[in-house]
Design a protein around this motif. Structure first.
Motif, short mmCIF file in Angstrom:
data_model
loop_
_atom_site.label_atom_id
_atom_site.label_comp_id
_atom_site.label_asym_id
_atom_site.label_seq_id
_atom_site.Cartn_x
_atom_site.Cartn_y
_atom_site.Cartn_z
N SER A 102 19.64 -20.59 29.82
CA SER A 102 19.83 -21.06 28.19
C SER A 102 21.01 -21.93 28.09
N ASP A 103 21.71 -22.45 29.23
CA ASP A 103 22.68 -23.62 29.28
C ASP A 103 22.47 -25.27 28.89
N GLY A 104 20.90 -25.25 28.35
CA GLY A 104 20.65 -26.65 28.82
C GLY A 104 20.71 -27.04 29.40
N ARG A 105 20.41 -26.91 30.74
CA ARG A 105 20.34 -27.73 31.71
C ARG A 105 18.78 -27.33 32.16
N LEU A 106 17.62 -27.85 32.74
CA LEU A 106 15.94 -27.74 33.02
C LEU A 106 15.94 -28.32 34.70
N LEU A 107 15.90 -27.08 35.06
CA LEU A 107 15.89 -26.92 36.84
C LEU A 107 14.00 -27.66 36.98
N ALA A 108 13.81 -28.44 38.05
CA ALA A 108 12.21 -28.51 38.30
C ALA A 108 12.41 -28.28 39.78
N VAL A 109 11.08 -27.43 40.33
CA VAL A 109 11.00 -27.36 41.88
C VAL A 109 9.76 -27.94 41.92
N TYR A 110 9.64 -28.85 43.12
CA TYR A 110 8.60 -29.92 43.44
C TYR A 110 8.23 -29.27 44.80
N ARG A 111 6.97 -29.76 44.50
CA ARG A 111 6.08 -29.01 45.35
C ARG A 111 5.94 -30.07 46.72
N VAL A 112 6.36 -29.80 47.88
CA VAL A 112 7.14 -31.03 48.90
C VAL A 112 5.11 -30.77 50.03
N PRO A 113 4.52 -31.82 50.42
CA PRO A 113 3.78 -30.93 51.27
C PRO A 113 3.73 -31.53 52.49
N GLU A 114 3.58 -31.43 53.86
CA GLU A 114 3.69 -31.83 55.01
C GLU A 114 3.58 -32.52 54.70
N GLY A 115 3.72 -33.70 55.68
CA GLY A 115 4.45 -35.25 56.04
C GLY A 115 4.54 -35.69 55.20
N LEU A 116 4.38 -35.91 54.25
CA LEU A 116 5.22 -36.54 52.73
C LEU A 116 6.93 -36.51 52.80
N GLU A 117 7.50 -35.63 53.49
CA GLU A 117 8.84 -35.19 52.86
C GLU A 117 9.76 -36.48 52.92
N ALA A 118 9.30 -37.90 53.66
CA ALA A 118 9.49 -39.03 53.63
C ALA A 118 9.36 -40.12 52.65
N GLU A 119 8.60 -39.60 51.64
CA GLU A 119 7.97 -40.07 50.41
C GLU A 119 8.45 -39.65 49.38
N VAL A 120 8.68 -38.37 49.78
CA VAL A 120 8.99 -37.85 48.60
C VAL A 120 10.49 -37.58 48.14
N GLY A 121 11.39 -37.75 48.92
CA GLY A 121 12.20 -37.77 49.22
C GLY A 121 12.98 -38.72 48.72
N ASP A 122 12.58 -39.70 49.03
CA ASP A 122 12.75 -41.38 49.05
C ASP A 122 12.40 -41.88 47.05
N VAL A 123 11.96 -41.18 46.41
CA VAL A 123 11.37 -41.45 45.12
C VAL A 123 12.34 -40.23 44.01
N LEU A 124 12.01 -39.17 44.81
CA LEU A 124 13.14 -38.19 43.84
C LEU A 124 14.40 -39.02 43.81
N GLY A 125 14.74 -39.46 45.38
CA GLY A 125 16.55 -38.98 45.53
C GLY A 125 16.97 -40.55 44.63
N LYS A 126 15.69 -41.39 43.92
CA LYS A 126 16.25 -43.32 43.56
C LYS A 126 16.13 -43.04 42.18
N ASP A 127 14.87 -41.87 41.50
CA ASP A 127 14.52 -41.95 39.87
C ASP A 127 16.14 -41.00 39.36
N PRO A 128 15.72 -42.80 38.53
CA PRO A 128 16.80 -42.47 37.77
C PRO A 128 16.81 -40.62 36.99
N ARG A 129 15.69 -40.07 36.24
CA ARG A 129 15.09 -39.62 35.77
C ARG A 129 15.86 -38.02 35.44
N LEU A 130 16.06 -38.39 36.94
CA LEU A 130 16.69 -36.65 38.27
C LEU A 130 18.22 -37.13 37.74
N ARG A 131 18.68 -36.26 37.39
CA ARG A 131 20.07 -35.89 37.55
C ARG A 131 20.80 -35.71 39.02
#
Length: 352
Positions: A102-131
């Motif tokens: 209700s305060d306007g924030r939009l949260l999302a939960v990504y599913r991180v499959p085993e074995g892909l933690e590093a690749e997913v972390g690299d993308v999510l940590g650098k993408d400017p669309r994610l605050r």
């Protein structure tokens, strides 16, 4: 009782616990199905998707991208297709849950499959669309109303991060996904065939009724282990709210889970490295008050959506998840193999 016992496979057990007839339980379940269809109740499938080798990463989106994401997914009832949002958020096929507060924030939960933690972390940590990324490793536990309060915290700890050793992720995600869409489904092909789910994930029509025996077989096993099939439901309030999100430090999760068991005010309690989250009823005042006394914040949820599991990201031949979708013909071949295996398991063994 529905948070503890499967409404399709354990109706007699539910009847015995409640002290009523099986016929009465069937009538009550039918009323609940009708209420869900008319939106007089909001039902949630209680399952442990993390048992299939997946954990969550919680992120907050930048406002412009959040608005566009909501614009894209609001027209969908269910299931939401990741193809509709691939150009809006990174790794759209791994997006699991979208929550607007209700305060306007939009949260999302990504599913991180085993074995892909590093690749997913690299993308999510650098993408400017994610605050920002709020937590990298979140595991949720469904609330079970039949637990004694004194055993709730120990149960939470035992199920937090639980991994199912007999998992067949492709088939199991189908079984979980069809019940995510229809939590009170009857054990019939009309209710539990995965055609709509596969069309949303693959972009093509698939004969879901033919795959129903596979879904039924895996669902029965997951239900036996308490990993799928249970249901939590609430009646939306007069303000048309049905959910709230409790946010606390990770260490508070077991205590919040105990209160959730006592009050049945929440469907899930999750804990990661930094945060504890609970998806609660908007009217669960006792749960809210005790969580706030423990230092948690309670946030009204004005919109929430759950995307179906990423069946197209599991390579059954190599037995691993992948970041890009499997070619369509390989997904269909995997489903055929799984269907044949399920059929063989149901046939009686030959003598001699």
């Amino acid at each position: 009782m529905l948070s503890c016992y499967d409404p399709r496979l354990e109706q007699r057990r539910i009847a015995d616990v409640l002290g009523v007839s099986s016929h009465t339980v069937k009538k009550l379940l039918q009323r609940l199905r009708q209420s869900m269809r008319s939106r007089r109740i909001h039902a949630v499938h209680l399952r442990l998707l993390e048992a299939l080798g997946i954990h969550g990463a919680v992120v907050e989106l930048e406002p412009p991208d959040a608005r566009e994401l909501l614009r894209r997914i609001r027209p969908f009832r269910a299931p939401v297709s990741p193809a509709a949002i691939e150009d809006v958020v990174p790794l759209a096929r791994l997006l699991g849950t979208v929550i607007k507060l209700s305060d306007g924030r939009l949260l999302a939960v990504y599913r991180v499959p085993e074995g892909l933690e590093a690749e997913v972390g690299d993308v999510l940590g650098k993408d400017p669309r994610l605050r920002r990324v709020l937590d990298w490793r979140l595991y949720s536990v469904p609330v079970r109303g039949c637990l004694e309060p004194g055993e709730a915290e120990e149960w939470f700890q035992s199920m937090h991060g639980y991994r199912f050793s007999a998992a067949k992720p492709l088939a199991d995600m189908l079984a979980v996904g069809v019940l995510d869409v229809n939590p009170l489904a009857r054990l019939r092909a009309d209710d539990m065939e995965p055609g709509r789910l596969l069309e949303a994930r693959l972009g093509v029509e698939v004969d879901g009724r033919r795959l129903y025996p596979l879904v039924r077989t895996r669902y029965r096993l997951l239900s036996l282990y308490g990993l799928a099939g249970r249901v939590y439901y609430v009646q939306p309030s007069d303000l048309l709210r049905s959910k709230s999100l409790i946010v606390a430090e990770a260490s508070a999760a077991p205590a919040i889970y105990r209160v959730a068991v006592e009050t049945m005010g929440a469907a899930y309690v999750a804990a990661g490295e930094e945060l504890a989250l609970a998806t609660a009823s908007a009217d669960a005042e006792r749960l809210h008050a005790r969580a706030q006394a423990a230092g948690a914040s309670v946030n009204d949820v004005v919109y929430a959506a759950v995307l179906p599991p990423p069946v197209e990201l599991y390579d059954c031949r190599r037995r691993r998840y992948r970041l890009d979708p499997l070619p369509l013909e390989e997904v269909l071949a995997c489903l055929e193999d799984a269907l044949a295996t399920a059929a063989a398991a149901r046939r009686p063994a030959k003598l001699g």
